[in-house]
Design an enzyme around this catalytic site. Structure first.
Site, mmCIF file in Angstrom:
data_model
loop_
_atom_site.group_PDB
_atom_site.id
_atom_site.type_symbol
_atom_site.label_atom_id
_atom_site.label_comp_id
_atom_site.label_asym_id
_atom_site.label_seq_id
_atom_site.Cartn_x
_atom_site.Cartn_y
_atom_site.Cartn_z
ATOM 1 N N GLY A 67 54.663 9.063 39.787
ATOM 2 C CA GLY A 67 54.112 7.910 40.492
ATOM 3 C C GLY A 67 53.540 6.890 39.535
ATOM 4 N N SER A 69 54.818 3.973 38.291
ATOM 5 C CA SER A 69 55.327 2.606 38.238
ATOM 6 C C SER A 69 54.258 1.561 38.537
ATOM 7 C CB SER A 69 56.497 2.439 39.217
ATOM 8 O OG SER A 69 56.071 2.632 40.555
ATOM 9 N N ARG A 70 53.136 1.989 39.123
ATOM 10 C CA ARG A 70 52.089 1.031 39.447
ATOM 11 C C ARG A 70 50.763 1.764 39.628
ATOM 12 N NH1 ARG A 70 52.394 -0.869 45.716
ATOM 13 N NH2 ARG A 70 52.166 1.176 46.687
ATOM 14 N N VAL A 118 59.341 13.216 44.067
ATOM 15 C CA VAL A 118 58.591 14.460 43.919
ATOM 16 C C VAL A 118 58.868 15.458 45.035
ATOM 17 C CG1 VAL A 118 56.728 13.461 42.549
ATOM 18 C CG2 VAL A 118 56.549 13.478 45.047
ATOM 19 N N SER A 157 41.678 12.799 45.621
ATOM 20 C CA SER A 157 40.934 11.690 46.210
ATOM 21 C C SER A 157 39.606 12.222 46.734
ATOM 22 C CB SER A 157 41.729 11.071 47.364
ATOM 23 O OG SER A 157 40.983 10.068 48.026
ATOM 24 N N TYR A 211 46.546 12.229 55.355
ATOM 25 C CA TYR A 211 46.256 12.023 53.938
ATOM 26 C C TYR A 211 45.097 12.910 53.491
ATOM 27 C CZ TYR A 211 44.836 9.558 49.661
ATOM 28 O OH TYR A 211 44.475 9.245 48.367
ATOM 29 N N ALA A 245 44.082 15.705 54.784
ATOM 30 C CA ALA A 245 44.514 17.101 54.733
ATOM 31 C C ALA A 245 45.303 17.389 53.470
ATOM 32 C CB ALA A 245 45.357 17.426 55.967
ATOM 33 N N ILE A 253 39.692 2.360 44.271
ATOM 34 C CA ILE A 253 40.160 1.800 43.009
ATOM 35 C C ILE A 253 40.943 0.523 43.278
ATOM 36 C CG2 ILE A 253 41.446 2.272 40.884
ATOM 37 C CD1 ILE A 253 39.030 4.146 41.395
#
Length: 261
Positions: free
Chosen positions: A14, A16-17, A65, A143, A157, A159, A190
């Protein structure tokens, strides 16, 4: 000062950004040879170009992934290009919002597959090389949402991120005999492209809830990941590092209000 990563090979998924991009840049600046992984090589290449322009070593690789074969190919590519895998930063993830009453099984599976199953597949694919190198590092980007806090619309998310921590602890225990550490960084809010997409009002509300009175930067997360990937963190495993500007500290909005005088 941390020992440089000049003899290490790092995979960042992940990348690329956002946070992944920041981690790839920081790892490369510390001397690691970085495999910049994204769903398409075209999306990863600008990050590679940026790293190379700064004197670093990196190359792009396309892999989803959630695809076991793609993850195995990713680990092979790192071994073929750079000689192995020393560091895996499992950062790839998705966060589409959906109220619980409207959340479909397909939406649930999409998020759990990318965030939780994807973490497992990345680690599993890199495990032979991590074992071979003898002092592997796995850093999972989780997170605060799920493990510590919650937000409406992100039950799937939350979970997935809480599940990552269970995986981190069990994997850390199981892989400790091989000299492999497994830890997680828990970012707060962020400043990334994803945060921008949620709108200015969201960012304003989040900044108001953070004692540091700002959103974090991708570098704030990248340097936390760098520490956990370093030689100096060799006796730390199965742990979580919260990087949130103090967001999870106040008992109530009143506690924050007192700081404002």
């Amino acid at each position: 000062m941390l020992t440089p990563l000049s003899d290490r090979v790092a995979i960042v998924t992940g990348a690329s950004r956002g946070i992944g991009r920041g981690i790839a840049r920081v790892f490369a600046a510390q001397g690691a040879r970085v495999l910049v992984v994204a769903r398409s090589a075209e999306r990863a290449q600008p990050v590679v170009d940026e790293i190379v322009a700064r004197g670093g070593v990196a190359s792009a690789f396309a892999a989803d992934v959630v695809d076991p074969a793609a993850q195995e190919a990713m680990a092979r590519a790192a071994a073929e290009r750079y000689g192995g895998v020393d560091i895996l930063c499992a950062n790839a993830g998705v966060f589409p919002a959906s109220p619980l009453a409207e959340l479909s099984p397909a939406q649930w599976d999409e998020v759990l597959d990318a965030n939780l199953k994807g973490t497992f597949l990345s680690v599993s694919a890199c495990l032979p090389e991590l074992k071979r190198r003898g002092k592997g590092r796995v850093v999972v980007i989780s997170s605060i949402t799920g493990p510590i806090t919650a937000y409406p619309g992100w039950s799937h998310y939350a979970a997935s991120k809480a599940g990552q921590l269970g995986f981190v602890r069990a994997a850390a225990l199981e892989l400790s005999p091989f000299g492999i550490t497994v830890n997680a960084v828990l970012p707060g809010n962020i400043a990334t492209e994803g945060a921008e997409a949620l709108g200015e009002e969201y960012s304003r509300q989040m900044m108001a809830s953070i004692p540091a009175r700002r959103l974090g930067t991708v570098e704030d997360i990248a340097y936390a990941a760098l520490f956990l990937a370093s030689d100096e963190a060799s006796f730390i495993t199965g742990q979580t590092l919260v990087v949130d500007g103090g967001q999870t500290l106040p008992e109530s909005p009143a506690a924050l209000a007192m700081l404002q005088g």
